[in-house]
Design an enzyme around this catalytic site. Structure first.
Site, PDB file in Angstrom:
ATOM      1  N   HIS A 132       0.708  -1.620  -0.340  1.00 22.18           N
ATOM      2  CA  HIS A 132      -0.579  -0.124  -0.469  1.00 22.18           C
ATOM      3  C   HIS A 132       0.829   0.964  -0.176  1.00 22.18           C
ATOM      4  CE1 HIS A 132       0.265  -0.452   4.193  1.00 22.18           C
ATOM      5  NE2 HIS A 132       0.542   0.576   4.738  1.00 22.18           N
ATOM      6  N   ASP A 174       0.599  -7.601   1.595  1.00 25.21           N
ATOM      7  CA  ASP A 174       0.840  -6.843   2.115  1.00 25.21           C
ATOM      8  C   ASP A 174       2.482  -6.641   1.822  1.00 25.21           C
ATOM      9  OD1 ASP A 174       0.148  -3.372   1.649  1.00 25.21           O
ATOM     10  OD2 ASP A 174       0.123  -3.517   4.028  1.00 25.21           O
ATOM     11  N   GLY A 251       3.137   6.819   8.610  1.00 26.58           N
ATOM     12  CA  GLY A 251       4.873   6.915   7.920  1.00 26.58           C
ATOM     13  C   GLY A 251       5.795   5.966   7.951  1.00 26.58           C
ATOM     14  N   ASN A 252       4.891   4.762   9.046  1.00 26.08           N
ATOM     15  CA  ASN A 252       5.764   3.895   9.369  1.00 26.08           C
ATOM     16  C   ASN A 252       6.094   2.575   8.912  1.00 26.08           C
ATOM     17  OD1 ASN A 252       5.982   4.706  12.464  1.00 26.08           O
ATOM     18  ND2 ASN A 252       7.866   4.209  11.383  1.00 26.08           N
ATOM     19  N   SER A 253       4.277   2.629   7.873  1.00 24.33           N
ATOM     20  CA  SER A 253       4.182   1.556   6.828  1.00 24.33           C
ATOM     21  C   SER A 253       5.693   1.513   6.332  1.00 24.33           C
ATOM     22  CB  SER A 253       3.127   1.401   5.894  1.00 24.33           C
ATOM     23  OG  SER A 253       2.126   1.362   6.156  1.00 24.33           O
ATOM     24  N   GLY A 309     -10.650 -23.458  -0.633  1.00 26.14           N
ATOM     25  CA  GLY A 309     -12.638 -23.338  -1.713  1.00 26.14           C
ATOM     26  C   GLY A 309     -13.044 -24.054  -0.664  1.00 26.14           C
ATOM     27  N   VAL A 310     -13.099 -24.008   0.947  1.00 26.20           N
ATOM     28  CA  VAL A 310     -13.705 -24.123   2.100  1.00 26.20           C
ATOM     29  C   VAL A 310     -13.986 -22.883   3.273  1.00 26.20           C
ATOM     30  CG1 VAL A 310     -13.576 -26.826   2.028  1.00 26.20           C
ATOM     31  CG2 VAL A 310     -12.007 -25.703   3.285  1.00 26.20           C
TER      32      VAL A 310
END
Length: 425
Positions: A132, A174, A251-253, A309-310
């Site tokens: 992000h 992410d 800003g730490n991301s 798929g469960v």
């Protein structure tokens, strides 16, 4: 949940409407796009409108070892005592500030700009951050792929700023990967730790650029491990997030979380706060998950996730007794997607949904108690196995209890779909 792109230059603000998470707002620790901690919903394992993993269509090398120089990374610091000043002295040069320009900002100044953090992982120029930080992940409408920043620059501790190329990104974990020309600046790679060995109570140091204050040091402890965190950019959750009381701010991301020996154990990603400030609860993407994404981005140019798929639900002794399961622990299959890998293999979901002590649960389905011989005690264990240890096209053996009968069912795993079909609940 997510901050709009707050600007440090004169640009157009990107407006993002926060999504309520009870009374608590989940906020990405970044001056920009929404945060993402996406792997798989532990109680849903699938959902509507997932955001696909996106990468740029650039040639990728054939070998990870050709591009990631393990020998070039810094060594763990000596001793076991936590010395924040020493960690900062040894590692700050490997932490960078990332400036991402969106739209036409790079050409005529009318677009948007945002800022986050990152860290150098090889002398070849690779830099890890959050997806992000360098894309619009979290802001794109549901089902639409995020867009990459038009230009990205990396600023080092000495103030030098050089251009960076976006290698690719993975919105589920992410993780974003950049590459700079190693001839442009001296690189100080930081060493990886092992996030699977992180324990509650151990001290951590966070270095990044909160509110644009570059190369800031923050300290705290690991408050919890293996947290299941709701994603802000997809409908898949991350089951192994590291929780900390270190004051992670905007800003730490994308910045690193270090253990006592100066090894990266996580990538700072988001906070949950009632006010939007650092008195909330901080979370980091575990570095083992980030390495999984990084290696695939370097080697294949894309990240693939296996898909069963469960949907599953954790079984406890009280639930087992009430619904008459033959084991007190495991992952009860709640629903099975028609045409999915599990359905093709013959797995069975539960029946009518019932409220048991505030838990919505479907009894009568298969109870997964092992995957490839490894014990399963929770829904999160299923997510970890399929997401972190298995790949699309691989055959896995599920040990299930169907009533009192014990079965071993082979399932050929599929690729995680961006928009899986309805569960048919």
């Amino acid at each position: 949940m997510a901050f709009g792109n707050e600007q440090f230059v004169t640009t157009t603000m990107r407006n993002v409407s926060p999504r309520a998470l009870g009374a608590v707002a989940v906020i990405c620790a970044f001056l920009g796009s929404g945060a993402a901690l996406g792997v798989a919903r532990t109680t849903g394992w699938f959902g509507d409108g997932e955001t696909a993993t996106i990468v740029l269509t650039q040639a990728a090398p054939s070998s990870v070892s050709d591009r990631v120089d393990e020998s070039g990374k810094g060594k763990p610091l000596a001793g076991n005592d936590f010395d924040a000043a020493e960690i900062y002295r040894k590692r700050a040069a490997g932490v960078v500030t990332i400036v991402a320009l969106f739209g036409s900002r790079a050409d005529n100044g009318s677009g948007e700009a945002a800022q986050g953090s990152g860290f150098v992982v090889s002398r070849q120029g690779y830099i890890l951050t959050n997806s992000h930080v360098i894309t619009t992940a979290g802001e794109a409408p549901t089902g639409e792929a995020p867009e990459a920043a038009s230009s990205v620059f990396v600023a080092f501790r000495d103030g030098d700023r050089i251009p960076a190329r976006i290698v690719g990104w993975d919105v589920y974990d992410d993780v974003g990967l950049l590459k700079v020309d190693p001839k442009e600046h001296v690189l100080r790679p930081v060493p990886f730790g092992d996030s699977s060995r992180v324990v509650v109570g151990e001290p951590v140091a966070v270095i990044g650029s909160p509110f644009g204050n570059e190369n800031s040091l923050l300290v705290g402890v690991v408050s919890a491990t293996e947290r299941s965190i709701e994603s802000l950019t997809s409908t898949y959750d991350l089951v192994d997030a590291i929780q900390t009381d270190a004051p992670i701010n905007r800003g730490n991301s994308g910045g690193p979380m270090f253990d006592a020996r100066g090894r990266v154990i996580g990538i700072n990603a988001q906070i949950r706060s009632e006010s939007g400030n650092a008195e909330g609860v901080g979370f980091a993407v575990p570095i083992n998950s980030a390495k999984h994404s990084m290696d695939q981005l370097i080697e294949n140019g894309r990240v693939r996730y296996a898909w069963l798929g469960v949907s599953t639900q954790t079984v406890t002794p009280k639930l087992a007794g009430h619904f008459d399961f033959a084991a007190e622990h495991g992952a009860a299959v709640q629903t099975v997607i028609d045409g999915g890998p599990a359905a093709k293999a013959g797995l069975r979901g539960g029946g009518r949904e019932e409220d048991f002590r505030g838990i919505l649960f479907r009894g009568g389905g298969d109870l997964i108690v092992a995957i490839d011989g490894k014990r399963v005690t929770s829904a999160e264990d299923v997510v970890r196995a399929v997401t972190e240890q298995l790949f699309p096209g691989q055959t896995t053996r599920l040990t299930v209890l169907r009533g009192r009968e014990r079965l071993v069912i082979s399932v050929v795993l599929g690729d995680r779909p961006a928009n899986p079909p309805s569960s048919g609940r």
